[in-house]
Design a protein around this motif. Structure first.
Motif, PDB file in Angstrom:
ATOM      1  N   SER A   6     -86.932   6.141  23.619  1.00  0.00           N
ATOM      2  CA  SER A   6     -86.318   6.208  24.949  1.00  0.00           C
ATOM      3  C   SER A   6     -84.916   6.758  24.778  1.00  0.00           C
ATOM      4  CB  SER A   6     -86.276   4.826  25.609  1.00  0.00           C
ATOM      5  OG  SER A   6     -85.477   3.933  24.844  1.00  0.00           O
ATOM      6  N   PHE A   7     -84.393   7.343  25.853  1.00  0.00           N
ATOM      7  CA  PHE A   7     -83.087   7.996  25.791  1.00  0.00           C
ATOM      8  C   PHE A   7     -82.321   7.657  27.054  1.00  0.00           C
ATOM      9  CE2 PHE A   7     -80.578  11.919  26.762  1.00  0.00           C
ATOM     10  CZ  PHE A   7     -79.620  11.721  25.785  1.00  0.00           C
ATOM     11  N   THR A   8     -81.138   7.094  26.910  1.00  0.00           N
ATOM     12  CA  THR A   8     -80.364   6.689  28.072  1.00  0.00           C
ATOM     13  C   THR A   8     -79.259   7.665  28.416  1.00  0.00           C
ATOM     14  OG1 THR A   8     -78.981   5.315  26.626  1.00  0.00           O
ATOM     15  CG2 THR A   8     -80.820   4.239  27.764  1.00  0.00           C
ATOM     16  N   GLY A   9     -79.036   8.677  27.561  1.00  0.00           N
ATOM     17  CA  GLY A   9     -78.061   9.696  27.918  1.00  0.00           C
ATOM     18  C   GLY A   9     -76.989   9.896  26.872  1.00  0.00           C
ATOM     19  N   ILE A  10     -76.064  10.796  27.195  1.00  0.00           N
ATOM     20  CA  ILE A  10     -74.924  11.081  26.329  1.00  0.00           C
ATOM     21  C   ILE A  10     -73.809  10.106  26.669  1.00  0.00           C
ATOM     22  CG2 ILE A  10     -73.190  12.825  25.748  1.00  0.00           C
ATOM     23  CD1 ILE A  10     -75.275  14.928  26.470  1.00  0.00           C
ATOM     24  N   ASN A  11     -73.137   9.613  25.650  1.00  0.00           N
ATOM     25  CA  ASN A  11     -72.009   8.705  25.868  1.00  0.00           C
ATOM     26  C   ASN A  11     -70.891   9.091  24.904  1.00  0.00           C
ATOM     27  OD1 ASN A  11     -70.177   6.502  26.044  1.00  0.00           O
ATOM     28  ND2 ASN A  11     -71.852   5.193  26.769  1.00  0.00           N
ATOM     29  N   ASN A  12     -69.830   9.691  25.451  1.00  0.00           N
ATOM     30  CA  ASN A  12     -68.671  10.020  24.628  1.00  0.00           C
ATOM     31  C   ASN A  12     -67.462   9.174  25.001  1.00  0.00           C
ATOM     32  OD1 ASN A  12     -67.793  11.081  27.046  1.00  0.00           O
ATOM     33  ND2 ASN A  12     -67.311  13.116  26.233  1.00  0.00           N
ATOM     34  N   VAL A  13     -67.714   8.074  25.738  1.00  0.00           N
ATOM     35  CA  VAL A  13     -66.635   7.189  26.175  1.00  0.00           C
ATOM     36  C   VAL A  13     -66.487   6.004  25.231  1.00  0.00           C
ATOM     37  CG1 VAL A  13     -65.829   5.693  28.040  1.00  0.00           C
ATOM     38  CG2 VAL A  13     -66.890   7.898  28.578  1.00  0.00           C
ATOM     39  N   LEU A  14     -67.605   5.347  24.900  1.00  0.00           N
ATOM     40  CA  LEU A  14     -67.550   4.198  24.009  1.00  0.00           C
ATOM     41  C   LEU A  14     -67.310   4.645  22.568  1.00  0.00           C
ATOM     42  CD1 LEU A  14     -70.541   2.033  25.297  1.00  0.00           C
ATOM     43  CD2 LEU A  14     -68.087   1.599  25.646  1.00  0.00           C
ATOM     44  N   PRO A  15     -66.664   3.814  21.758  1.00  0.00           N
ATOM     45  CA  PRO A  15     -66.544   4.117  20.322  1.00  0.00           C
ATOM     46  C   PRO A  15     -67.932   4.215  19.694  1.00  0.00           C
ATOM     47  CG  PRO A  15     -65.097   2.315  20.947  1.00  0.00           C
ATOM     48  CD  PRO A  15     -65.971   2.565  22.135  1.00  0.00           C
ATOM     49  N   ALA A  16     -68.053   5.024  18.652  1.00  0.00           N
ATOM     50  CA  ALA A  16     -69.352   5.280  18.033  1.00  0.00           C
ATOM     51  C   ALA A  16     -70.033   3.999  17.568  1.00  0.00           C
ATOM     52  CB  ALA A  16     -69.179   6.246  16.859  1.00  0.00           C
ATOM     53  N   HIS A  17     -69.250   3.012  17.090  1.00  0.00           N
ATOM     54  CA  HIS A  17     -69.878   1.800  16.564  1.00  0.00           C
ATOM     55  C   HIS A  17     -70.453   0.919  17.669  1.00  0.00           C
ATOM     56  CE1 HIS A  17     -65.764   0.352  17.515  1.00  0.00           C
ATOM     57  NE2 HIS A  17     -66.345  -0.837  17.675  1.00  0.00           N
ATOM     58  N   ARG A  18     -70.136   1.199  18.939  1.00  0.00           N
ATOM     59  CA  ARG A  18     -70.654   0.394  20.046  1.00  0.00           C
ATOM     60  C   ARG A  18     -71.839   1.068  20.756  1.00  0.00           C
ATOM     61  NH1 ARG A  18     -66.013  -1.235  23.999  1.00  0.00           N
ATOM     62  NH2 ARG A  18     -67.823  -2.244  24.986  1.00  0.00           N
ATOM     63  N   LEU A  19     -72.208   2.265  20.329  1.00  0.00           N
ATOM     64  CA  LEU A  19     -73.312   2.959  20.968  1.00  0.00           C
ATOM     65  C   LEU A  19     -74.648   2.322  20.604  1.00  0.00           C
ATOM     66  CD1 LEU A  19     -72.288   6.705  20.461  1.00  0.00           C
ATOM     67  CD2 LEU A  19     -71.980   5.285  22.496  1.00  0.00           C
ATOM     68  N   GLN A  20     -75.591   2.408  21.518  1.00  0.00           N
ATOM     69  CA  GLN A  20     -76.941   1.927  21.283  1.00  0.00           C
ATOM     70  C   GLN A  20     -77.764   3.022  20.604  1.00  0.00           C
ATOM     71  OE1 GLN A  20     -77.718  -1.298  22.097  1.00  0.00           O
ATOM     72  NE2 GLN A  20     -75.540  -1.439  22.671  1.00  0.00           N
ATOM     73  N   GLY A  21     -78.913   2.665  20.110  1.00  0.00           N
ATOM     74  CA  GLY A  21     -79.779   3.642  19.455  1.00  0.00           C
ATOM     75  C   GLY A  21     -80.384   4.654  20.397  1.00  0.00           C
ATOM     76  N   ASP A  23     -78.451   6.243  22.648  1.00  0.00           N
ATOM     77  CA  ASP A  23     -77.341   7.077  23.105  1.00  0.00           C
ATOM     78  C   ASP A  23     -77.093   8.227  22.142  1.00  0.00           C
ATOM     79  OD1 ASP A  23     -76.755   5.503  25.322  1.00  0.00           O
ATOM     80  OD2 ASP A  23     -75.492   4.149  24.140  1.00  0.00           O
ATOM     81  N   LEU A  24     -76.564   9.323  22.689  1.00  0.00           N
ATOM     82  CA  LEU A  24     -76.078  10.438  21.892  1.00  0.00           C
ATOM     83  C   LEU A  24     -74.627  10.713  22.255  1.00  0.00           C
ATOM     84  CD1 LEU A  24     -78.987  13.062  22.041  1.00  0.00           C
ATOM     85  CD2 LEU A  24     -78.325  11.651  20.089  1.00  0.00           C
ATOM     86  N   ILE A  25     -73.833  11.175  21.283  1.00  0.00           N
ATOM     87  CA  ILE A  25     -72.465  11.592  21.572  1.00  0.00           C
ATOM     88  C   ILE A  25     -72.472  12.972  22.205  1.00  0.00           C
ATOM     89  CG2 ILE A  25     -70.232  12.131  20.546  1.00  0.00           C
ATOM     90  CD1 ILE A  25     -70.819  10.085  18.390  1.00  0.00           C
ATOM     91  N   LYS A  26     -73.355  13.838  21.733  1.00  0.00           N
ATOM     92  CA  LYS A  26     -73.521  15.145  22.344  1.00  0.00           C
ATOM     93  C   LYS A  26     -74.940  15.624  22.077  1.00  0.00           C
ATOM     94  CE  LYS A  26     -71.819  17.915  18.442  1.00  0.00           C
ATOM     95  NZ  LYS A  26     -70.846  18.958  18.034  1.00  0.00           N
ATOM     96  N   ALA A  27     -75.381  16.597  22.896  1.00  0.00           N
ATOM     97  CA  ALA A  27     -76.712  17.190  22.725  1.00  0.00           C
ATOM     98  C   ALA A  27     -76.586  18.677  22.983  1.00  0.00           C
ATOM     99  CB  ALA A  27     -77.712  16.557  23.688  1.00  0.00           C
ATOM    100  N   THR A  28     -77.069  19.477  22.063  1.00  0.00           N
ATOM    101  CA  THR A  28     -76.899  20.921  22.134  1.00  0.00           C
ATOM    102  C   THR A  28     -78.256  21.603  22.234  1.00  0.00           C
ATOM    103  OG1 THR A  28     -74.905  20.755  20.773  1.00  0.00           O
ATOM    104  CG2 THR A  28     -75.897  22.944  21.000  1.00  0.00           C
TER     105      THR A  28
END
Length: 389
Positions: A6-21, A23-28
């Motif tokens: 499952s994919f919940t979206g891109i998240n560049n707001v939270l610190p990397a260590h708080r992201l869920q599995g 989440d992505l920081i970016k997608a190209t």
């Protein structure tokens, strides 16, 4: 290969260590579907080796700049140069209801049907010629006359240039040395014997002389362009309820109703800061500035009232129109005409009534200063695309 259940979206707001599995920081080079599925974005096919900039979907053709030329490309690849020397700078576009597209770089503006271009305005005559009396049946009095240019291809009429009073003791009016403009005819309007009003005395004039010797009762059709001015040259352009709108620094101008080549001196609204977006909806106009997103509420230009949405500064070029039913608002979708922009670093949707909804709050922010944006639907997936400039 990385896979996601499952994919919940891109998240560049939270610190990397708080992201869920999920989440992505970016997608190209990927597309994200309505249910979170990720697919590879389709590749591209070169159709021209020339460098094209300022792409825009007109109504049945695509506009772009190639070198210093503004070019319209039609289905099948047929190209027409619609302006030979527009320059390489950024262009702003707006589709008009008659099928033409308005364009402007802040210095040069015009409209095109994909084949030829016309100036956005018709300028008033440069002179009044030399008046004299002639044979005729006008009442004695002090008359004023007015001249306008009329563009032959579309009938657009310029602001009227008026004369000083001309005394007629008996007879009619003759004007020699009339100004001429290629591609235009002249119309002549004449006041009553007291110098009041302006009524059509002659039209379709292409020579340098005109004479009117009729009766005052023949002067019945009023001049409608007295007091008008050419539509201001600006940048960001939009069309709302019969009026063309344009940004000129921190000032929003409106054309006369259903006359996008003319404006009145009073039809402007000053904003507090430089305008970065103009996006109409059903009952108002969203205006983005360097400091805030504003909603001008109302259904007529004169009744528009200022409301701040408190969404923060709007990125230049980020405003686009979009169907409301393709945009999320709360737990559902909107309706009617809507808009998207980047405000306060977030992608914000705007709806009728000035309602706004952040689509990326708490998940995604951008620091872009200027973008080229569009809204499209690809394989039934709505996409907001903003390319940094």
């Amino acid at each position: 290969m990385l896979t996601f259940e499952s994919f919940t979206g891109i998240n560049n707001v939270l610190p990397a260590h708080r992201l869920q599995g999920t989440d992505l920081i970016k997608a190209t080079d990927v597309n994200i579907g309505r249910t979170g599925e990720i697919t590879r974005r389709l590749g591209v096919t070169e159709v021209s080796a020339l460098c094209h900039k300022n792409l825009f979907d007109g109504q049945g053709f695509m506009l772009s700049t190639a070198g210093n030329q503004l070019v319209a490309t039609h289905p099948g690849g047929v190209r027409h140069v619609v302006h030979p020397a527009i320059g390489p700078e950024r262009l702003w576009y707006c589709n008009l209801p008659d099928g033409r597209t308005a364009f402007s770089n802040g210095l040069i503006q015009g409209t095109t049907d994909g084949f030829v271009s016309l100036d956005s305005s018709v300028h008033e005559p440069t002179g009044l010629g030399a008046p004299d009396t002639a044979f005729g049946e006008l009442f004695p009095g002090a008359y004023r006359y007015y001249l306008t240019h009329v563009r032959l291809v579309d009938g657009a009429e310029s602001p009227a240039l008026g004369s000083a009073p001309v005394t007629i003791v008996s007879g009619g009016l003759r004007i020699d040395g009339l100004p001429q403009l290629p591609g235009h005819s002249l119309s002549v309007y004449l006041s009553n014997e007291s110098g009041e009003g302006a009524y059509l005395a002659g039209s379709g004039i292409t020579g340098d002389m005109f004479q009117f010797g009729g009766k005052n009762a023949q002067l019945v059709t009023p001049c409608r362009t007295i007091g008008a001015q050419p539509f201001p040259v600006g940048t960001i352009t939009a069309y709302w309820r019969g009026r063309a709108l344009v940004a000129q620094g921190d000032v929003l101008w409106a054309s006369r109703p259903f006359a996008p080549h003319l404006a009145d001196w009073r039809d402007f609204k000053p904003m507090k800061d430089r305008i970065t977006a103009i996006q109409p909806v059903d009952d108002g106009v969203f205006v983005g500035t360097d400091k805030e997103l504003v909603f001008l509420a109302g259904t007529t230009w004169e009744s528009l009232t200022y409301r701040s949405t408190r969404r923060g500064p709007v990125v230049l070029g980020s405003g686009v129109s979009a169907p409301g039913d393709q945009l999320r608002i709360g737990d559902g979708a909107g309706s009617g005409d809507a808009m998207l922009c980047i405000a306060g670093g977030e992608i914000v949707a705007g709806f009728a009534g000035g309602v706004t909804s952040s689509l990326t709050q708490g998940r995604y922010k951008t620091m872009a200063a200027e973008v080229c944006a569009t809204f499209r639907v690809v394989d039934e997936i709505p996409q907001y695309v903003a390319v940094p400039q």
